[in-house]
Design an enzyme around this catalytic site. Sequence first.
Site, PDB file in Angstrom:
ATOM      1  N   ARG A 193      -2.293  31.639  50.345  1.00 55.37           N
ATOM      2  CA  ARG A 193      -2.476  31.252  48.947  1.00 55.37           C
ATOM      3  C   ARG A 193      -2.615  29.740  48.916  1.00 55.37           C
ATOM      4  NH1 ARG A 193      -3.573  35.787  48.266  1.00 55.37           N
ATOM      5  NH2 ARG A 193      -2.801  37.255  46.687  1.00 55.37           N
TER       6      ARG A 193
ATOM      7  N   GLU B 215      -7.633  27.696  41.921  1.00 56.64           N
ATOM      8  CA  GLU B 215      -8.865  28.497  41.931  1.00 56.64           C
ATOM      9  C   GLU B 215      -9.179  28.975  40.509  1.00 56.64           C
ATOM     10  OE1 GLU B 215      -8.544  31.810  44.613  1.00 56.64           O
ATOM     11  OE2 GLU B 215      -7.968  30.566  46.312  1.00 56.64           O
TER      12      GLU B 215
ATOM     13  N   HIS C 227     -12.032  32.406  48.964  1.00 55.09           N
ATOM     14  CA  HIS C 227     -10.955  33.396  48.964  1.00 55.09           C
ATOM     15  C   HIS C 227     -11.485  34.778  49.353  1.00 55.09           C
ATOM     16  CE1 HIS C 227      -6.821  34.357  46.913  1.00 55.09           C
ATOM     17  NE2 HIS C 227      -7.017  35.112  47.999  1.00 55.09           N
TER      18      HIS C 227
END
Length: 333
Positions: free
Chosen positions: A206, A235, A252
């Site tokens: 993350r 993000e 991602h």
Amino acid sequence: MKIIVDDKIPFIRPALQRITEDVVYIKGAAISPDDVRDADAIIVRTRTRCDEKLLGESSVRFVATATIGIDHLDTAYLESAGIRWVNCPGCNATSVGQYLETSLLSLQRDHGLDIPNTTIGIVGCGHVGSAVKAVAERMGFKILVNDPFLDSKGLVCLDDIRRMADVITFHVPLTHGGAHPTFHLADRDFLMGLGRKNVTIINTSRGGVIDEQALLEVMDRGNVSHAIIDTWENEPNINRQLLERAYIATPHIAGYSADGKVNADNMVIESLCDFFRKPRPEIIVPPSLPPSFTYHGNPLELYDPIADSELLKSNPGQFEEQRGNYHLRREKA
């Protein structure tokens, strides 16, 4: 039974149609309280925050996220409200392993990474970290493993990783509290204290696990020569400076192989059918590669992360679109 589903979850629609005709597909970030008010279940990814604000006035009894991570689920609220929640631990572990392998092979090809004489430090040894460890063993790296959540023989402390590793890759959940908070686990002190020059930092966990501004600072100092970044703070509004500086920068998608996606779909469908006592439809299988594809044994033929990196660097404003409309990627030919 009514189900609300993130419209970017691939391959799942035929199976859901066999369970109920009342399925509504909505962009994950746009799912609202009105959308779920009369729903029985919702199936999401990381862009839908499942909390009392979303579900407090709904009839939802079941929440599934087709992901490993759960930091977008308010699990304390869900449990207090009697809402069953499930995630998909391990679903994309081998997909992330593929991403690590091909990223490191790219680094070997483009920058002469000397794999047999390189020590890789793996931070986090759950499903994903274990898959990455298996890849590193197969490739011939020297390996150090740390996991703040495990007390097992053979693990080293995080300080050993910081001092001794040439490549450091993070595979921990994002936590802000508890005994082992991982937010900014790689903070300025950690990065400034790296024991070797020209370290490669990899983050597929993350974004908040790494302090991105500190990472840029140590890149300027030469402590870090290469960054491979798949997960980002804030993000989809990612750090453009880090985007430009990173050797590989992707939206991602490390766990986004079709194989990993199908694993998540099947885990969600099984949990959904068990909860609502519905017959389980047949197992979902990933689509085949084009008949024209020929595999000669090089993992980069199946997946080269540089292509995804170039696409994001040329179109950073399309982070969500590239992620949501990801191309077919298989782990095996």
